[in-house]
Design an enzyme around this catalytic site. Structure first.
Site, PDB file in Angstrom:
ATOM      1  N   ASN A   9      -4.979  -2.454   4.814  1.00 16.66           N
ATOM      2  CA  ASN A   9      -3.909  -1.568   4.372  1.00 16.66           C
ATOM      3  C   ASN A   9      -2.957  -2.394   3.507  1.00 16.66           C
ATOM      4  OD1 ASN A   9      -1.712   0.127   4.123  1.00 16.66           O
ATOM      5  ND2 ASN A   9      -1.197   0.151   6.306  1.00 16.66           N
ATOM      6  N   TRP A  10      -3.069  -2.212   2.206  1.00 13.89           N
ATOM      7  CA  TRP A  10      -2.261  -3.043   1.293  1.00 13.89           C
ATOM      8  C   TRP A  10      -0.803  -2.626   1.260  1.00 13.89           C
ATOM      9  CZ3 TRP A  10      -5.721  -3.513  -3.787  1.00 13.89           C
ATOM     10  CH2 TRP A  10      -6.946  -4.095  -3.436  1.00 13.89           C
ATOM     11  N   GLU A  96       4.768   3.445   9.890  1.00 16.99           N
ATOM     12  CA  GLU A  96       5.782   3.416   8.821  1.00 16.99           C
ATOM     13  C   GLU A  96       5.994   4.815   8.240  1.00 16.99           C
ATOM     14  OE1 GLU A  96       4.004   0.211   6.553  1.00 16.99           O
ATOM     15  OE2 GLU A  96       4.404  -1.117   8.243  1.00 16.99           O
ATOM     16  N   GLY A 172       3.496  -6.390  11.400  1.00 14.16           N
ATOM     17  CA  GLY A 172       4.265  -7.200  10.463  1.00 14.16           C
ATOM     18  C   GLY A 172       5.239  -8.157  11.127  1.00 14.16           C
ATOM     19  N   GLY A 233      -2.823  -5.344   7.879  1.00 10.68           N
ATOM     20  CA  GLY A 233      -1.777  -5.207   6.878  1.00 10.68           C
ATOM     21  C   GLY A 233      -1.634  -6.489   6.085  1.00 10.68           C
ATOM     22  N   GLY A 234      -0.669  -7.311   6.449  1.00  8.51           N
ATOM     23  CA  GLY A 234      -0.334  -8.527   5.706  1.00  8.51           C
ATOM     24  C   GLY A 234      -1.541  -9.377   5.331  1.00  8.51           C
TER      25      GLY A 234
HETATM   26  P1  PGA Z   1       0.133  -6.132   9.900  1.00 14.98           P
HETATM   27  O1  PGA Z   1       0.097  -4.554   9.622  1.00 14.98           O
HETATM   28  O2  PGA Z   1      -1.301  -6.583   9.978  1.00 14.98           O
HETATM   29  O3  PGA Z   1       0.863  -6.707   8.721  1.00 14.98           O
HETATM   30  O4  PGA Z   1       0.848  -6.345  11.172  1.00 14.98           O
HETATM   31  C1  PGA Z   1      -0.847  -3.730  10.235  1.00 14.98           C
HETATM   32  C2  PGA Z   1      -0.650  -2.316   9.756  1.00 14.98           C
HETATM   33  O5  PGA Z   1       0.498  -1.911   9.554  1.00 14.98           O
HETATM   34  O6  PGA Z   1      -1.620  -1.568   9.558  1.00 14.98           O
END
Ligand code: PGA
Length: 249
Positions: A9-10, A96, A172, A233-234
């Site tokens: 997930n960018w 989010e 995150g 994510g990250g």
């Molecule tokens: P993260 O995000 O790996 O940066 O914790 C995961 C996500 O929100 O899908």
């Protein structure tokens, strides 16, 4: 047999050019095996990123879709448009979106149905915030998100859903759920699906973990019997880290 999946997930990162470069490296380095790898770039990148992919195990997905089919909804992107851009998956109900854009269970349920109607596989996110876990309510919260978002689907439609359990306190933050915490929740989710649908449906549902997953902890997380992969994510913004996570299987 349920599928092993790693989805990146960018979020709101990378220009179109940077996204294509990242997709090219991942496409080159991804081994063709039984792990499904999904790239979820921002909307403007979708067509080009989809066009970059040549490997059979690589797919693209969107990060969101509209809760209406079409019409006067300025700024929205429909499930039909996403499908026409070459994507096969769509993330629905990311925390989010729930938090910053006030997406309710009812809205998410509409999005899931539109995604399915347009041949997209929903990656449906659920997860509790820290206060809910500290109050011992995390199981109840996740059950309720599943029930309200998904449990009016037919068994056939439910069979097309991918679940992502993402404890909001781990997203995150660098804090990852322990392998035990992830397994406990994933097992509960599978049992809850089995109660509503059948054991066979629950057994075939891929349940991904998300929240500060990285190459160093992916193996331990993915080795749990009910953890079928990750929503990243990250670490999905770096080809080396993302491929490292895919190779953790
Ligand atoms: P993260 O995000 O790996 O940066 O914790 C995961 C996500 O929100 O899908």
């Amino acid at each position: 047999m349920r599928k092993k999946i790693v989805a990146g997930n960018w979020k709101m990162n990378k220009t179109v050019h940077e996204g294509i470069e990242l997709a090219k490296i991942i496409n080159r380095q991804a081994e063709e095996n039984d792990v499904i790898v999904i790239l979820c770039p921002p909307f403007p990148h979708l067509t080009e990123v989809a066009g970059t992919i040549t490997k059979d195990s690589l797919f693209t997905g969107a990060q969101n879709c509209a809760s209406e089919a079409s019409g006067a909804y300025t700024g929205e992107v429909s499930a039909e448009m996403i499908h026409s851009a070459g994507a096969e998956y769509v993330i629905i109900g990311h925390s989010e979106r729930r938090t910053y854009f006030n997406e309710t269970d009812e809205t998410l349920n509409k999005k899931v149905k539109l995604a399915l109607a347009n041949d997209l596989t929903p990656i449906f996110c659920c997860g509790e915030v820290l206060a809910e876990r500290q109050a011992g309510k995390h199981m109840q919260i996740v059950k309720s998100q599943l029930e309200k978002g998904l449990f009016d689907l037919s068994p056939e439609d439910f069979g097309r859903i991918v679940i992502a359990y993402e404890p909001v306190w781990a997203i995150g933050t660098g804090v990852t759920a322990t392998a035990e915490q992830a397994q406990e929740m994933h097992k509960m989710i599978r049992e809850h699906i089995a109660e509503k649908y059948r054991n066979a449906v629950a057994g075939n549902t891929s349940i991904l973990y998300g929240g500060s997953c990285k190459p160093s902890n992916a193996k331990e997380l993915f080795s749990n019997p009910d953890v079928d992969g990750g929503l990243i994510g990250g670490a999905s913004l770096s080809a080396a880290d993302f491929i490292g996570i895919v190779n953790a299987f």
